[in-house]
Design a protein around this motif. Structure first.
Motif, PDB file in Angstrom:
ATOM      1  N   UNK A  50       1.021  -0.766   0.011  1.00  0.00           N
ATOM      2  CA  UNK A  50      -0.102  -0.342   0.310  1.00  0.00           C
ATOM      3  C   UNK A  50       1.197   1.154   0.173  1.00  0.00           C
ATOM      4  N   UNK A  51       2.077   1.579   0.726  1.00  0.00           N
ATOM      5  CA  UNK A  51       2.457   2.373   0.806  1.00  0.00           C
ATOM      6  C   UNK A  51       3.263   3.094  -0.448  1.00  0.00           C
ATOM      7  N   UNK A  52       3.660   1.105  -1.075  1.00  0.00           N
ATOM      8  CA  UNK A  52       4.473   1.820  -1.852  1.00  0.00           C
ATOM      9  C   UNK A  52       3.487   2.162  -3.761  1.00  0.00           C
ATOM     10  N   UNK A  53       2.398   2.474  -2.992  1.00  0.00           N
ATOM     11  CA  UNK A  53       1.674   2.689  -4.301  1.00  0.00           C
ATOM     12  C   UNK A  53       1.616   4.214  -4.248  1.00  0.00           C
ATOM     13  N   UNK A  54       1.931   4.772  -2.748  1.00  0.00           N
ATOM     14  CA  UNK A  54       1.260   5.861  -2.367  1.00  0.00           C
ATOM     15  C   UNK A  54       2.520   7.196  -3.118  1.00  0.00           C
ATOM     16  N   UNK A  55       1.747   8.226  -3.156  1.00  0.00           N
ATOM     17  CA  UNK A  55       1.890   9.747  -3.945  1.00  0.00           C
ATOM     18  C   UNK A  55       2.424  10.292  -2.243  1.00  0.00           C
ATOM     19  N   UNK A  56       1.678  10.521  -1.267  1.00  0.00           N
ATOM     20  CA  UNK A  56       1.487  11.118  -0.278  1.00  0.00           C
ATOM     21  C   UNK A  56       1.247   9.984   0.674  1.00  0.00           C
ATOM     22  N   UNK A  57       2.105  10.049   2.283  1.00  0.00           N
ATOM     23  CA  UNK A  57       1.514   9.304   2.744  1.00  0.00           C
ATOM     24  C   UNK A  57       1.450  10.346   3.917  1.00  0.00           C
ATOM     25  N   UNK A  58       0.125   9.951   4.708  1.00  0.00           N
ATOM     26  CA  UNK A  58      -0.382  10.540   5.715  1.00  0.00           C
ATOM     27  C   UNK A  58       0.598   9.724   7.357  1.00  0.00           C
ATOM     28  N   UNK A  59       0.821  10.229   8.137  1.00  0.00           N
ATOM     29  CA  UNK A  59       1.480   9.464   9.348  1.00  0.00           C
ATOM     30  C   UNK A  59       0.626   9.597  10.284  1.00  0.00           C
ATOM     31  N   UNK A  60      -0.468   8.453  10.347  1.00  0.00           N
ATOM     32  CA  UNK A  60      -1.429   8.437  11.732  1.00  0.00           C
ATOM     33  C   UNK A  60      -0.982   7.953  13.186  1.00  0.00           C
ATOM     34  N   UNK A  61       0.681   7.633  13.338  1.00  0.00           N
ATOM     35  CA  UNK A  61       0.460   7.181  13.958  1.00  0.00           C
ATOM     36  C   UNK A  61       0.810   7.557  15.802  1.00  0.00           C
ATOM     37  N   UNK A  62       0.773   9.263  15.335  1.00  0.00           N
ATOM     38  CA  UNK A  62       0.765  10.314  16.412  1.00  0.00           C
ATOM     39  C   UNK A  62      -0.827  10.424  16.852  1.00  0.00           C
ATOM     40  N   UNK A  63      -0.529  10.879  18.140  1.00  0.00           N
ATOM     41  CA  UNK A  63      -1.916  12.093  17.996  1.00  0.00           C
ATOM     42  C   UNK A  63      -3.294  12.765  17.199  1.00  0.00           C
ATOM     43  N   UNK A  64      -4.355  12.523  17.237  1.00  0.00           N
ATOM     44  CA  UNK A  64      -5.147  13.497  15.862  1.00  0.00           C
ATOM     45  C   UNK A  64      -4.690  14.680  15.499  1.00  0.00           C
ATOM     46  N   UNK A  65      -3.815  15.409  16.452  1.00  0.00           N
ATOM     47  CA  UNK A  65      -3.789  16.418  16.023  1.00  0.00           C
ATOM     48  C   UNK A  65      -2.582  16.626  15.423  1.00  0.00           C
ATOM     49  N   UNK A  66      -2.037  16.071  15.332  1.00  0.00           N
ATOM     50  CA  UNK A  66      -0.706  15.789  13.812  1.00  0.00           C
ATOM     51  C   UNK A  66      -1.528  15.709  12.994  1.00  0.00           C
ATOM     52  N   UNK A  67      -2.676  15.426  12.782  1.00  0.00           N
ATOM     53  CA  UNK A  67      -3.559  15.612  10.809  1.00  0.00           C
ATOM     54  C   UNK A  67      -3.417  17.008  10.880  1.00  0.00           C
ATOM     55  N   UNK A  68      -4.159  17.425  11.490  1.00  0.00           N
ATOM     56  CA  UNK A  68      -4.138  18.811  11.214  1.00  0.00           C
ATOM     57  C   UNK A  68      -3.201  19.135   9.737  1.00  0.00           C
ATOM     58  N   UNK A  69      -1.802  19.791  10.416  1.00  0.00           N
ATOM     59  CA  UNK A  69      -0.700  20.366   9.594  1.00  0.00           C
ATOM     60  C   UNK A  69      -0.774  19.806   8.407  1.00  0.00           C
ATOM     61  N   UNK A  70      -0.534  17.722   8.524  1.00  0.00           N
ATOM     62  CA  UNK A  70      -0.372  17.159   7.139  1.00  0.00           C
ATOM     63  C   UNK A  70      -1.446  17.409   6.003  1.00  0.00           C
ATOM     64  N   UNK A  71      -2.155  17.396   6.558  1.00  0.00           N
ATOM     65  CA  UNK A  71      -3.979  17.344   5.581  1.00  0.00           C
ATOM     66  C   UNK A  71      -3.912  18.557   5.009  1.00  0.00           C
ATOM     67  N   UNK A  72      -3.231  20.052   5.691  1.00  0.00           N
ATOM     68  CA  UNK A  72      -2.864  21.169   5.991  1.00  0.00           C
ATOM     69  C   UNK A  72      -2.066  20.578   3.762  1.00  0.00           C
TER      70      UNK A  72
END
Ligand code: ADP
Length: 198
Positions: free
Chosen positions: A167-189
């Motif tokens: 799955x990761x090999x097919x990615x152009x962009x990886x969003x790392x969601x191993x951390x807390x939820x608030x770490x998603x916002x900057x990646x989504x931005x």
């Protein structure tokens, strides 16, 4: 119109990211939601599922017992494939219909929220493939803690999907969601900017 595939293993937070993108104003075509809609009472897909997996899956109100279907279908690779052979073509057709509607509405991009994007090789039909990545053990923990699955069921569902490295090999962009939820916002931005530049 650009198509952005959004995927991730079960429990990765893919739906969470999809909601954030919807909040940013993107049209999201949700394959899981379509999968539910095509099995509404009286639908031909539901009838076929009942023929193969048991008429007792449908209650008196015509509603499908989804949890029981999942138990039966995910019991083996063969039965999973059997269910997929019924549902996937219908999901594909409805997804295409929604892409066309978004294009017609003048959208610059559409997000395709699709758990099996890479499993089915559909990422090759996307302009950008985004994978939400979380280590397997953490995904299982979240499925147990937040969705109430038991550990064996969670692990079985993970095992039915394509492995993380594929799955990761097919990615152009990886969003790392191993951390807390608030770490998603900057990646989504950052992702939003990337989509707008497509
Ligand atoms: P998916 O759609 O990939 O199966 P969800 O978005 O439903 O996954 O996320 C699975 C569960 O984990 C949900 O209850 C969600 O709220 C929770 N979750 C998502 N991201 C995180 C995170 N970073 N930390 C803790 N829980 C999270």
């Amino acid at each position: 119109m650009k198509k952005v595939g959004l995927t991730g293993g079960i429990g990765s937070g893919k739906s969470t990211v999809a909601r954030m993108l919807a909040d940013e104003g993107f049209v999201v075509v949700d394959a899981d939601q379509i999968a539910r809609e095509i099995m509404e009472p009286g639908s031909p897909v539901l009838e076929e599922v009942a023929e193969v997996f048991g008429a007792d899956l449908i209650g008196e109100d015509g509603q499908l017992d989804r949890a029981e279907l999942a138990r039966r279908a995910f019991a083996s690779k063969e039965s999973t494939e059997r269910l997929n052979g019924i549902t996937h073509p219908a999901i594909r057709a409805e997804s295409e219909r929604r892409f066309a509607a978004a294009e017609q509405a003048g959208e610059q991009a559409v997000i395709y929220d699709m758990p099996l994007l890479v499993d089915l090789g559909l990422h090759t039909t996307m302009d950008l493939t985004v994978v939400v990545g979380v280590d397997v053990d953490e995904r299982v923990r979240r499925l147990v803690d937040k969705r109430g699955l038991d550990v064996a069921d969670a692990r079985a569902r993970v095992a039915q999907q394509v492995d993380d490295s594929t799955r990761l090999a097919a990615a152009d962009v990886v969003i790392d969601n191993n951390g807390p939820l608030d770490a998603l916002a900057p990646q989504v931005a950052a992702l939003v900017e990337k989509i707008k530049d497509l």
